[in-house]
Design a protein around this motif. Structure first.
Motif: not given
Length: 182
Positions: A23-31, A44-59
């Protein structure tokens, strides 16, 4: 005091940290980075990897949550708040899942995978900010930040105002004999 399954505890704290970073990377850095910045593509590459990892952990977390025993929701002393607490916990799954899905939809819709991970010119497509998936991603992020703030406030209220030891339930420690048998 009954505790959550240790795997759920580990997932809770790992995901909490990862979500806050994402969230911080998306709002404070990337935006705030210009679209033509090479740092933006790397971020963005790191953000995307983090997002996909979060998705796997969510499942993993959802499967573990549904298949393991867990303490009942902590009572607040108010039936409406007790119901809201149950819905808020399920809202976390929905919002986090929504963040992952809108992020993936944006990545696929804008062709970001080849741009970010090589194989294509490293130039972000124009109008990325105007994609409906990007708008949804931002709205869900705002709702998730609000829910996190509410969650932290409620945990502190339980811990310090009600003094019911709520935080021990979502921390590591010995589970009761009854919990270990299950």
């Amino acid at each position: 005091m009954p505790r959550y399954h240790p795997f759920l505890v580990a997932l809770h704290w790992l995901m909490a940290l990862m979500i806050l970073v994402a969230l911080a990377a998306g709002r404070l850095l990337l935006a705030n980075m210009p679209p033509d910045s090479p740092d933006k593509i790397a971020g963005l590459g790191g953000h995307m990897v983090f997002g996909m990892a979060i998705g796997v952990l969510l499942v993993l977390r959802l499967v573990t949550r549904l298949r393991s025993t867990h303490p009942p929701h902590a009572p607040t002393g108010n039936a409406v708040l007790d119901r809201m607490s149950v819905w808020a916990h399920w809202a976390f799954y929905a919002l986090i899942g929504g963040m992952v899905m809108t992020g993936l939809a944006m990545a696929f819709g804008a062709g970001l995978f080849p741009i970010v991970y090589g194989g294509a010119a490293q130039i972000l497509p124009p109008g990325l900010q105007d994609l409906p998936q990007r708008e949804a991603h931002g709205l869900i992020a705002t709702a998730l930040v609000a829910l996190i703030a509410l969650h932290v406030a409620a945990a502190f209220w339980h811990q310090f105002a009600r003094k019911d030891g709520l935080l021990r339930r979502m921390w590591f420690g010995k589970r009761s004999t009854d919990e270990l048998a299950e």
